[in-house]
Design a protein around this motif. Sequence first.
Motif, PDB file in Angstrom:
ATOM      1  N   GLY A  78      57.500  82.441  37.366  1.00 47.03           N
ATOM      2  CA  GLY A  78      57.483  82.130  38.516  1.00 47.03           C
ATOM      3  C   GLY A  78      58.509  82.475  39.584  1.00 47.03           C
ATOM      4  O   GLY A  78      59.189  83.234  38.877  1.00 47.03           O
ATOM      5  N   VAL A  79      58.689  82.004  40.624  1.00 46.47           N
ATOM      6  CA  VAL A  79      59.632  82.587  41.643  1.00 46.47           C
ATOM      7  C   VAL A  79      60.162  81.072  42.233  1.00 46.47           C
ATOM      8  O   VAL A  79      59.426  80.347  42.679  1.00 46.47           O
ATOM      9  N   VAL A  80      61.486  81.166  42.257  1.00 43.83           N
ATOM     10  CA  VAL A  80      62.190  80.077  43.244  1.00 43.83           C
ATOM     11  C   VAL A  80      61.909  80.468  44.763  1.00 43.83           C
ATOM     12  O   VAL A  80      62.012  81.480  45.243  1.00 43.83           O
ATOM     13  N   ASP A  81      61.384  79.279  45.470  1.00 42.99           N
ATOM     14  CA  ASP A  81      61.192  79.500  46.733  1.00 42.99           C
ATOM     15  C   ASP A  81      62.047  78.834  47.578  1.00 42.99           C
ATOM     16  O   ASP A  81      61.863  78.882  48.940  1.00 42.99           O
ATOM     17  N   GLU A  82      62.664  77.832  47.131  1.00 43.52           N
ATOM     18  CA  GLU A  82      63.722  77.238  47.751  1.00 43.52           C
ATOM     19  C   GLU A  82      64.824  76.665  47.035  1.00 43.52           C
ATOM     20  O   GLU A  82      64.794  76.299  46.028  1.00 43.52           O
ATOM     21  N   LEU A  83      66.123  76.771  47.663  1.00 43.69           N
ATOM     22  CA  LEU A  83      67.309  76.322  47.082  1.00 43.69           C
ATOM     23  C   LEU A  83      68.222  75.929  48.006  1.00 43.69           C
ATOM     24  O   LEU A  83      68.794  76.513  48.950  1.00 43.69           O
ATOM     25  N   ASP A  84      68.401  74.457  47.855  1.00 43.05           N
ATOM     26  CA  ASP A  84      69.484  73.942  48.907  1.00 43.05           C
ATOM     27  C   ASP A  84      70.704  73.528  47.885  1.00 43.05           C
ATOM     28  O   ASP A  84      70.169  72.491  47.313  1.00 43.05           O
ATOM     29  N   PRO A  85      71.793  74.191  47.665  1.00 42.77           N
ATOM     30  CA  PRO A  85      72.893  73.876  46.759  1.00 42.77           C
ATOM     31  C   PRO A  85      73.072  72.413  46.743  1.00 42.77           C
ATOM     32  O   PRO A  85      73.383  71.821  47.559  1.00 42.77           O
ATOM     33  N   GLY A  86      73.110  71.726  45.310  1.00 40.88           N
ATOM     34  CA  GLY A  86      73.565  70.667  45.118  1.00 40.88           C
ATOM     35  C   GLY A  86      72.495  69.456  45.274  1.00 40.88           C
ATOM     36  O   GLY A  86      72.466  68.332  45.330  1.00 40.88           O
ATOM     37  N   ARG A  87      71.115  69.801  46.114  1.00 45.89           N
ATOM     38  CA  ARG A  87      70.478  68.880  46.590  1.00 45.89           C
ATOM     39  C   ARG A  87      68.860  69.078  46.258  1.00 45.89           C
ATOM     40  O   ARG A  87      68.172  68.101  45.953  1.00 45.89           O
ATOM     41  N   SER A  90      76.663  66.727  40.473  1.00 47.49           N
ATOM     42  CA  SER A  90      77.098  68.140  40.306  1.00 47.49           C
ATOM     43  C   SER A  90      76.696  68.588  38.797  1.00 47.49           C
ATOM     44  O   SER A  90      76.220  69.821  38.564  1.00 47.49           O
ATOM     45  N   LEU A  91      76.868  67.871  37.981  1.00 48.27           N
ATOM     46  CA  LEU A  91      76.474  67.976  36.579  1.00 48.27           C
ATOM     47  C   LEU A  91      74.901  68.132  36.524  1.00 48.27           C
ATOM     48  O   LEU A  91      74.514  69.019  35.921  1.00 48.27           O
ATOM     49  N   VAL A  92      74.203  67.406  37.217  1.00 41.37           N
ATOM     50  CA  VAL A  92      72.675  67.193  37.024  1.00 41.37           C
ATOM     51  C   VAL A  92      72.304  68.515  37.614  1.00 41.37           C
ATOM     52  O   VAL A  92      71.370  69.081  37.207  1.00 41.37           O
ATOM     53  N   TRP A  93      73.126  68.828  38.760  1.00 42.64           N
ATOM     54  CA  TRP A  93      72.688  70.231  39.309  1.00 42.64           C
ATOM     55  C   TRP A  93      72.647  71.194  38.543  1.00 42.64           C
ATOM     56  O   TRP A  93      71.912  72.110  38.642  1.00 42.64           O
ATOM     57  N   GLN A  94      73.729  71.357  37.872  1.00 42.31           N
ATOM     58  CA  GLN A  94      74.041  72.364  37.015  1.00 42.31           C
ATOM     59  C   GLN A  94      73.061  72.419  35.739  1.00 42.31           C
ATOM     60  O   GLN A  94      72.415  73.640  35.560  1.00 42.31           O
ATOM     61  N   HIS A  95      72.102  71.358  35.475  1.00 35.88           N
ATOM     62  CA  HIS A  95      71.280  71.325  34.358  1.00 35.88           C
ATOM     63  C   HIS A  95      70.033  71.715  35.026  1.00 35.88           C
ATOM     64  O   HIS A  95      68.966  71.740  34.164  1.00 35.88           O
ATOM     65  N   VAL A  96      69.897  71.744  36.138  1.00 35.85           N
ATOM     66  CA  VAL A  96      68.379  72.124  36.752  1.00 35.85           C
ATOM     67  C   VAL A  96      68.420  73.624  37.328  1.00 35.85           C
ATOM     68  O   VAL A  96      67.419  74.108  37.819  1.00 35.85           O
TER      69      VAL A  96
END
Lengths: 101, 146
Positions: free
Chosen positions: B66-75, B24-30
């Motif tokens: 750029g543009v974010v084109d995919e986001l799967d929360p936490g993964r 969860s902390l790594v996810w926050q950092h990205v």
Amino acid sequence: MVTHEVFAALADPTRLEVLTRLAREGPATATDLAAKLPVSRQAVTKHLAALDSVALVERHRTGREVRYSFHPDPLVAVVSWVESVGHQWDKRLERLRQELE
Amino acid sequence: MDERRETSGDVAVERSIQLSADPSLVWQHVTEGELLSTWMEGSVEIEPRAGGVISMTEPGGATYTGVVDELDPGRRLQWEWRSEDGMPARVEIEIEPLESGTRLTIRETLLHQQVFETPPQRFLRTDSPHLPDVESSARIHTVAVA
């Protein structure tokens, strides 16, 4: 030109052999190359045209003769991209590790 | 025979790193601009959602957008970006929980079709030596189907 097409041009074993021979043995004509490979002069000419289309060879015309030479710049550009982007991520990930630990 | 030309070849760089921090902390950092800015080389702004904008300004002033084109929360997070005069690329970030810590994998792929349209002049300059303790691989593989 820095593209997938550069590598696609190398995907054919005969074409790669043509390029390797030019790189190793120096400039040659299609006839020279066909004499050393188990394919026709026409086939070699086709492979040289494919290599020319992605700038991996250069054509030099002398009278009626066309000689081809190896032109490595497209490969250098791709390798340079891989190297510089890789180093960038190495630095970033090291900073992330320090940040988190 | 299918005449369509598949462009499945990739020129890509992949890095994988094990971190002792929780996923969860790594996810926050990205996904949070302020935290991304602490380890990316520049000031990062990101809208962490599909279709959101991402931008980075390097200390030297060069910018990437750029543009974010995919986001799967936490993964998983994926965006496409390019510098003002550089080559377009796709960045994929994956987070995998480990028994203790997290595995973070980054893959940046050269978007060759777009490269054809805009010749590159410069992209992601680096000037520091290779860091040895990051598991890495540079992959160049091509599959051409006529």
